[in-house]
Design a protein around this motif. Structure first.
Motif, short mmCIF file in Angstrom:
data_model
loop_
_atom_site.label_atom_id
_atom_site.label_comp_id
_atom_site.label_asym_id
_atom_site.label_seq_id
_atom_site.Cartn_x
_atom_site.Cartn_y
_atom_site.Cartn_z
N UNK A 100 0.78 -1.23 0.00
CA UNK A 100 0.00 0.00 0.00
C UNK A 100 0.82 1.28 0.00
N UNK A 101 2.15 1.18 0.00
CA UNK A 101 2.92 2.42 -0.02
C UNK A 101 2.96 3.04 -1.41
N UNK A 102 2.78 2.22 -2.44
CA UNK A 102 2.74 2.75 -3.80
C UNK A 102 1.30 2.87 -4.26
N UNK A 103 1.01 3.92 -5.02
CA UNK A 103 -0.31 4.08 -5.62
C UNK A 103 -0.51 3.07 -6.73
N UNK A 104 -1.72 2.96 -7.27
CA UNK A 104 -2.03 1.89 -8.20
C UNK A 104 -1.55 2.07 -9.64
N UNK A 105 -1.29 3.29 -10.10
CA UNK A 105 -1.08 3.49 -11.54
C UNK A 105 0.41 3.51 -11.90
N UNK A 106 0.68 3.44 -13.20
CA UNK A 106 2.07 3.51 -13.65
C UNK A 106 2.66 4.88 -13.35
N UNK A 107 1.85 5.93 -13.37
CA UNK A 107 2.37 7.25 -13.01
C UNK A 107 2.85 7.26 -11.57
#
Ligand code: ZN
Length: 280
Positions: A27-34
Motif C-alpha cells: 500500500x505504499x505505492x499508488x495503483x497506476x504507472x504514473x
C-alpha cells in the motif's frame, strides 16, 4: 523487471505471472504507472527484494499501455540514415524533434483508428525510452541513469497532415501511439543500445532495422532534450524509425481498415494493432 498495465494498475510481470505493484508494496505505492514512475527507486528495490506469490497468469489478462498517463511524448524524426535517404531528404545537423499529443497513446493490442477521407496512414516501428528520474542538463554519459526502461512503440503517422501542417498533428490522432507490451528495464536487455526493430503489415515484413544505425543515439537525444526542458518521470521519447515506411515505398503503401500492424523490438516484445475505420 517488466512493468505492464492491467486495467489501469501498474503490474510487475515475471516468468509469465502478474503481480499487482500496489499490493506488493503493502500500500505504499499508488495503483497506476504514473505512481510507479514517481517513486521509481522504490519500485526497483521492490522488484529486487519483494516476495512474489499469488501471481495471476499473464495470458489471462489484457494489457493496456505500460505508461498510462505520459507527461510528454517526445519523438525524434529522421534518425536513421536509411529512412532519411528513403524519404528523399538531406541529413540534418541537429535531430528533428516534435511532440505527439498524450491522447495518441494506446496499448499493445489497441486498434489504430484510420481517419475518414483520403488518409495516408503509415507505420513507424520505434524504440520508446521512458524517463524514470527527472533531469535537466543531463550529460550523455549519465543519460541512462535517468531511464526507467524501454518499450516497443509505433509512431503511426498521417502523411497528408504531417506534410501540410508539420509533424505534430499528423502524428497525434487518437490511437496513433501504440506502446508496450511492457516497460522493460535496461538490465533485462543484453545491450540496451543494440536492438533490432521490425514491422510487418498483414504478415509482410516492411521494416527490418537496428538501433546501431541511429544517427543520434539515446544518450545524446536525452542530452539534447534536457538542454531545453526538464525531463520528468513518465515522459516517453520515441527515437526514430528505420527505412521501410509506406511513404518510402514504390508504389507508396498506406494502412486501411482491416490491416494488421505488428511491431517487434528484440527483448521488448511485440505490438499487434488492427486498423479500423473511424466510426465518426
Ligand atoms: Zn517516428
Amino acid at each position: 523487471m517488466q512493468l505492464v498495465n492491467i486495467e489501469g494498475r501498474a503490474t510487475l510481470a515475471a516468468e509469465g505471472f502478474a503481480y499487482d505493484l500496489a499490493t506488493l508494496s503493502g500500500g505504499t505505492l499508488g495503483p497506476t504507472s504514473s505512481d510507479a514512475l514517481a517513486a521509481w527507486d522504490e519500485v526497483v528495490e521492490l522488484a529486487r527484494v519483494g516476495t512474489f506469490d499469488d501471481g495471476v497468469p499473464l495470458t489471462d489478462l489484457s494489457l493496456g499501455p505500460p505508461i498510462d498517463r505520459p507527461g510528454t511524448i517526445y519523438a525524434v524524426g529522421l534518425n536513421y540514415a536509411s529512412h532519411v535517404a528513403g524519404a528523399g531528404l538531406a541529413p540534418r545537423r541537429a535531430p528533428s524533434v516534435f511532440v505527439k499529443f498524450a491522447g495518441s497513446l494506446s496499448g499493445p493490442c489497441s486498434d489504430i483508428v484510420v481517419p475518414a477521407g483520403e488518409a495516408m496512414v503509415d507505420w513507424e516501428a520505434e524504440v520508446g525510452v521512458v524517463v524514470g528520474r527527472a533531469g535537466r542538463h543531463i550529460a550523455a554519459a549519465d543519460a541512462l541513469d535517468h531511464v526507467a526502461g524501454y518499450l516497443a512503440a509505433n509512431d503511426v503517422s498521417e502523411r497528408h497532415l504531417q506534410v501540410e501542417s508539420g509533424p505534430s498533428l499528423g502524428k497525434s490522432f487518437d490511437t496513433f501511439c501504440p506502446t508496450g507490451p511492457a516497460l522493460v528495464t535496461l538490465d533485462e536487455l543484453e545491450d540496451p543500445l543494440d536492438v533490432e526493430i521490425r514491422c510487418w503489415v498483414n504478415d509482410e515484413l516492411m521494416q527490418d532495422g537496428h538501433t546501431r544505425d541511429m544517427i543520434t543515439d539515446v544518450p545524446h537525444i536525452l542530452e539534447l532534450l534536457s538542454s531545453v526542458t526538464t525531463l520528468q518521470p513518465g515522459d516517453i521519447v520515441l527515437t526514430g524509425t528505420p527505412a521501410g515506411t509506406g511513404y518510402e515505398r514504390e508504389p507508396k503503401r498506406f494502412l486501411a481498415p482491416g490491416d494488421v500492424v505488428v511491431t517487434e523490438v528484440t527483448g521488448l516484445g511485440r505490438l499487434v494493432n488492427r486498423c479500423v475505420a473511424d466510426p465518426g
